[in-house]
Design an enzyme around this catalytic site. Structure first.
Site, PDB file in Angstrom:
ATOM      1  N   LEU A 132       0.626  -1.316   0.087  1.00 17.08           N
ATOM      2  CA  LEU A 132       0.180   0.184   0.085  1.00 17.08           C
ATOM      3  C   LEU A 132       0.895   1.417  -0.036  1.00 17.08           C
ATOM      4  O   LEU A 132       1.995   1.201   0.547  1.00 17.08           O
ATOM      5  CB  LEU A 132      -1.023  -0.004   1.279  1.00 17.08           C
ATOM      6  N   ASP A 133       0.662   2.386  -0.685  1.00 22.05           N
ATOM      7  CA  ASP A 133       0.966   3.596  -0.622  1.00 22.05           C
ATOM      8  C   ASP A 133       1.458   4.057   0.872  1.00 22.05           C
ATOM      9  O   ASP A 133       0.434   3.663   1.844  1.00 22.05           O
ATOM     10  CB  ASP A 133       0.377   4.707  -1.282  1.00 22.05           C
ATOM     11  N   ARG A 134       2.330   4.835   1.007  1.00 17.22           N
ATOM     12  CA  ARG A 134       2.781   5.307   2.284  1.00 17.22           C
ATOM     13  C   ARG A 134       1.412   5.803   2.985  1.00 17.22           C
ATOM     14  O   ARG A 134       1.320   5.539   4.160  1.00 17.22           O
ATOM     15  CB  ARG A 134       3.616   6.290   2.425  1.00 17.22           C
ATOM     16  N   ARG A 234      -5.763   6.516  -7.104  1.00 20.73           N
ATOM     17  CA  ARG A 234      -5.653   8.045  -7.068  1.00 20.73           C
ATOM     18  C   ARG A 234      -5.588   8.604  -8.383  1.00 20.73           C
ATOM     19  O   ARG A 234      -6.215   9.513  -8.788  1.00 20.73           O
ATOM     20  CB  ARG A 234      -4.209   8.098  -6.275  1.00 20.73           C
TER      21      ARG A 234
END
Length: 315
Positions: A132-134, A234
């Protein structure tokens, strides 16, 4: 981000990392050791937390001197958040990744990663099979054995893993449900961003979505990615004119309806896949974090739970 990189030459060979770092940076040994302690130093691409580590000839050392406009020493974290375990058996551990933590150690980042934390819990290296993205929170699974890690990775590679994400976006007129079929490519004008468009030679990406709430201040959407591309959700939502609230990289608003969006409000709420030992379907769910839950409360609706539902066929 500001960092310094140097290669261990003859003068550094077999010298403790802390001493070599102090000499290269021109800082006291104590300060160099603190940089190592807070996780700001990488040796040969791997984070090192032992200032006594002896360097070998040719090893590349990278140290983060500034991140987000702040020294890693000034931003040294307090106690790490408790590891939130959603499920654990002899083959699999599923955890709830907090927003702000990287999935795995990344050269040039300060602080622990989720892989670090899970490895500490298991007392051995954990098998991370997806990321997962930060800033994204939610379900992340690890294999506890090489065999389990391989089997879990295959679930994702073959598209059998099903995922449900939740996001808050700005007010926008969207159909109640739909499929976003837009290829992704790196945005040459904005480093670090991806663009969703047919005007470039991108990689295929598909996202199904369902609108949970459409209000004058914000919308809540359920996202069912059918592919797993970098920044897919996103970039896809941005292409629809609905960047995720708090997503600075994609120009998401910092608040909506008087409610702050302190980070990119994207949450990996549920994951369904086959268990690596039995093949039986399993589902892991992560509670909606407080920052996103405020929007559900303001909308007066409950977040989805239970089995991941596919989109209903068009009438």
């Amino acid at each position: 981000m500001k960092r310094r990189t140097f290669r261990a030459e003859v003068a550094h060979v077999n010298r403790p990392l802390g001493e070599a770092l102090a000499a290269e940076l021109g800082v006291p040994l104590e300060e160099a050791a603190r940089l190592v302690d807070v996780g700001a130093v990488y040796v040969a691409g791997r984070r090192s937390r032992d200032a006594r580590t002896r360097l070998s000839a040719g090893q590349v050392v990278t140290v983060v001197l500034e991140e987000g406009g702040q020294s890693p020493l000034a931003a040294a974290p307090g106690p790490a958040p408790t590891l939130r375990i959603l499920h654990e058996d002899e083959d699999v551990i599923a955890v709830d990744k907090p927003a702000g933590m990287t999935a795995q150690p990344t050269e040039g980042r300060v602080g622990d990663s989720l892989a670090d934390r899970v490895g500490e819990h298991l007392k051995r290296t954990a098998g991370l099979v997806h990321r997962l993205d930060r800033e994204t929170s939610g379900v992340t699974v690890f294999g506890k054995t090489p065999e389990a890690t391989t089997a879990l990775a295959e679930e994702f590679r073959e598209g059998r893993a099903r995922k449900r994400y939740l996001a808050a976006v700005g007010p926008v007129a969207l159909p109640p449900q739909g499929t976003i079929d837009l290829p992704l490519s790196k945005d040459p004008s904005r480093p670090g961003r991806w663009r969703a468009t047919r005007a470039a030679n991108g990689i295929p990406a598909f996202t199904e979505y369902r609108v949970l709430h459409a209000g004058k201040d914000f919308c809540l959407v359920e996202l069912l990615p059918q592919t797993g591309r970098t920044h897919q959700l996103r970039a896809h939502l941005t292409a629809l004119g609905a960047p995720i609230l708090g997503d600075k990289r994609y120009a998401g608003a910092a608040q909506a309806g008087g409610i702050p969006a302190p980070r990119c409000l994207l949450h990996a709420q549920a994951l369904e896949l086959g268990h690596p030992r039995t093949g039986a379907p399993v589902r892991f769910e992560a509670p909606v974090p407080e920052d996103l839950a405020r929007f559900f409360a303001a909308a007066g609706i409950q977040a989805p739970s239970g089995p991941i539902r596919p989109l209903e066929p068009p009438a």
